[in-house]
Design an enzyme around this catalytic site. Structure first.
Site, short mmCIF file in Angstrom:
data_model
loop_
_atom_site.label_atom_id
_atom_site.label_comp_id
_atom_site.label_asym_id
_atom_site.label_seq_id
_atom_site.Cartn_x
_atom_site.Cartn_y
_atom_site.Cartn_z
N SER A 141 0.90 -1.33 0.08
CA SER A 141 -0.14 -0.13 0.15
C SER A 141 0.70 1.01 -0.05
O SER A 141 2.05 1.25 0.54
CB SER A 141 -0.92 0.17 1.44
OG SER A 141 -1.58 1.19 1.42
N TYR A 154 -1.39 -0.59 10.52
CA TYR A 154 -1.33 -1.07 9.10
C TYR A 154 -0.08 -0.69 8.71
O TYR A 154 0.34 -1.55 7.92
CB TYR A 154 -2.59 -0.52 8.65
CG TYR A 154 -2.87 -0.70 7.39
CD1 TYR A 154 -3.39 -1.94 6.77
CD2 TYR A 154 -2.71 0.26 6.24
CE1 TYR A 154 -3.70 -2.27 5.37
CE2 TYR A 154 -2.98 -0.01 4.93
CZ TYR A 154 -3.50 -1.38 4.65
OH TYR A 154 -3.62 -1.56 3.13
N1 LIG Z 1 -9.02 -1.23 -0.58
C1 LIG Z 1 -7.83 0.08 -0.57
O1 LIG Z 1 -8.03 0.99 -0.54
C2 LIG Z 1 -6.13 -0.68 -0.37
C3 LIG Z 1 -5.39 0.17 -0.57
C4 LIG Z 1 -4.00 -0.25 -0.42
C5 LIG Z 1 -3.80 -1.49 -0.33
N2 LIG Z 1 -4.95 -2.57 0.17
C6 LIG Z 1 -4.63 -3.75 0.24
O2 LIG Z 1 -5.18 -4.53 -0.63
C7 LIG Z 1 -5.36 -5.89 -0.22
C8 LIG Z 1 -6.74 -6.20 -0.51
O3 LIG Z 1 -7.69 -5.63 0.21
P1 LIG Z 1 -9.29 -5.10 -0.26
O4 LIG Z 1 -9.21 -3.50 -0.12
O5 LIG Z 1 -9.63 -5.80 -1.15
O6 LIG Z 1 -9.80 -5.54 1.25
P2 LIG Z 1 -10.76 -6.53 1.46
O7 LIG Z 1 -12.11 -6.73 0.65
O8 LIG Z 1 -11.14 -6.68 2.82
O9 LIG Z 1 -10.10 -8.02 1.42
C9 LIG Z 1 -9.24 -8.58 1.82
C10 LIG Z 1 -9.06 -9.90 1.78
O10 LIG Z 1 -8.13 -10.55 2.58
C11 LIG Z 1 -8.83 -11.73 3.24
N3 LIG Z 1 -8.26 -11.96 4.59
C12 LIG Z 1 -8.32 -11.24 5.79
N4 LIG Z 1 -7.67 -12.14 6.62
C13 LIG Z 1 -7.36 -13.12 6.30
C14 LIG Z 1 -6.60 -14.16 6.79
N5 LIG Z 1 -6.26 -14.11 8.15
N6 LIG Z 1 -6.51 -15.56 5.99
C15 LIG Z 1 -6.65 -15.42 4.87
N7 LIG Z 1 -7.40 -14.28 4.29
C16 LIG Z 1 -7.54 -13.28 4.91
C17 LIG Z 1 -10.34 -11.66 3.33
O11 LIG Z 1 -10.91 -12.71 3.31
P3 LIG Z 1 -11.71 -13.36 4.60
O12 LIG Z 1 -12.20 -12.28 5.48
O13 LIG Z 1 -12.82 -14.29 4.05
O14 LIG Z 1 -10.51 -14.17 5.31
C18 LIG Z 1 -10.49 -10.74 2.20
O15 LIG Z 1 -10.47 -11.75 0.95
C19 LIG Z 1 -5.08 -5.72 1.20
O16 LIG Z 1 -3.68 -6.40 1.49
C20 LIG Z 1 -4.91 -4.19 1.53
O17 LIG Z 1 -4.27 -3.96 2.76
C21 LIG Z 1 -6.01 -1.67 -0.15
#
Ligand SMILES: NC(=O)c1ccc[n+]([C@@H]2O[C@H](COP(=O)([O-])OP(=O)(O)OC[C@H]3O[C@@H](n4cnc5c(N)ncnc54)[C@H](OP(=O)(O)O)[C@@H]3O)[C@@H](O)[C@H]2O)c1
Length: 255
Positions: A141, A154
């Site tokens: 990120s 985070y």
């Molecule tokens: N959205 C943003 O603005 C943003 C910006 C920068 C970076 N990111 C990064 O992008 C990535 C995806 O995030 P997102 O925004 O798509 O959020 P999200 O919709 O909350 O997706 C997170 C995913 O991680 C899984 N997860 C969480 N804990 C887990 C565990 N212990 N074991 C296995 N799976 C796990 C969740 O599934 P379950 O709950 O079913 O396990 C879900 O599939 C993350 O690394 C986040 O930090 C996001």
């Protein structure tokens, strides 16, 4: 495989595929990659995605459990053959507001966001280096570029991933393995839906997944989107600390 061309991977594994960026990428790969193994904890969501897909296969998993990660990886390789693309999207986000510093929140962040990645790398890297082929993308990120308010748990996990990727990249590249670090700005997913602060240039998740896929196809080292925001965030790294803290106080904290 109707209309859309096949992609250059036989077996992809998306970890963190039950929602958000991982789920959107899985849908883009569906039908264009032989098998797309999808992992996360929510088995029901993964099964529903599999049922509606051509080539998605659910492998429920908690990335913090290193033994379960090892079993899952063996299972995928046994059923689908050598994994040649791994995308690490599993992540968790908790707001930290001083004076409350709860070590449990920091530990959970590190366990999922950082050690979850390490647990998967421990399985995927040896085989890829042996075969001298393969591609891995770690989703970090822009919060890893500099410390940001509310992100004290985070941000350090994401900074650690940026450093981890930089550390491993040269030796993996020398053995024909591509390692990418993905640094998104704000993307509209369940993770950001809880935020009560402004999110400049918030990007629709399907656009973000397209940009991620384009980066993977280019085998880019760093993949960022939306660029106007991520480049501004990157420029902040060049500022002296006093100027950076003034900007944060004036434009982010705003009393
Ligand atoms: N959205 C943003 O603005 C943003 C910006 C920068 C970076 N990111 C990064 O992008 C990535 C995806 O995030 P997102 O925004 O798509 O959020 P999200 O919709 O909350 O997706 C997170 C995913 O991680 C899984 N997860 C969480 N804990 C887990 C565990 N212990 N074991 C296995 N799976 C796990 C969740 O599934 P379950 O709950 O079913 O396990 C879900 O599939 C993350 O690394 C986040 O930090 C996001």
């Amino acid at each position: 495989m109707t209309g859309t061309p096949a992609l250059p991977w036989r077996t992809a594994w998306i970890v963190g595929a039950s929602s958000g960026l991982g789920a959107a990428l899985a849908k883009l790969l569906d039908g264009r990659v032989g098998t797309v193994a999808i992992s996360a904890r929510s088995a029901d969501s993964l099964s529903a995605m599999q049922a509606e897909s051509k080539t998605l296969v659910a492998y429920p998993l908690d990335v913090t459990d290193a033994d379960a990660v090892a079993r899952c990886y063996r299972d995928i390789e046994k059923k689908a053959g050598g994994v040649d693309l791994v995308v690490l999207s599993a992540g968790t986000w908790d707001v930290v507001e001083p004076p409350e510093i709860d070590p449990a929140v920091f530990k959970k962040s590190m366990d999922v966001n950082f050690m979850g990645v390490v647990n998967v790398l421990a399985q995927a890297v040896p085989g890829m280096m042996r075969r001298e082929a393969g591609q891995i993308a770690i989703i970090s990120s822009v919060a890893g570029y500099r410390g940001l308010p509310k992100a004290a748990a985070y941000g350090p996990t994401k900074a650690a991933l940026i450093n981890l990727a930089e550390s491993l990249h040269p030796e993996l590249a020398a053995k024909g393995v591509t390692l990418s670090i993905v640094n998104p700005g704000f993307v509209d997913t369940p993770m950001t839906a809880v935020n009560d602060f402004p999110m400049p240039f918030l990007m629709p998740v399907d656009d973000a997944a397209q940009r991620l896929l384009q980066g993977l196809e280019r085998k880019a080292y760093e993949i960022t989107f939306p660029r106007r925001f991520t480049w501004a965030m990157k420029a902040l790294r060049l500022l002296p600390n006093a100027v950076y803290f003034w900007i944060v106080r004036t434009f982010v904290l705003r009393p």
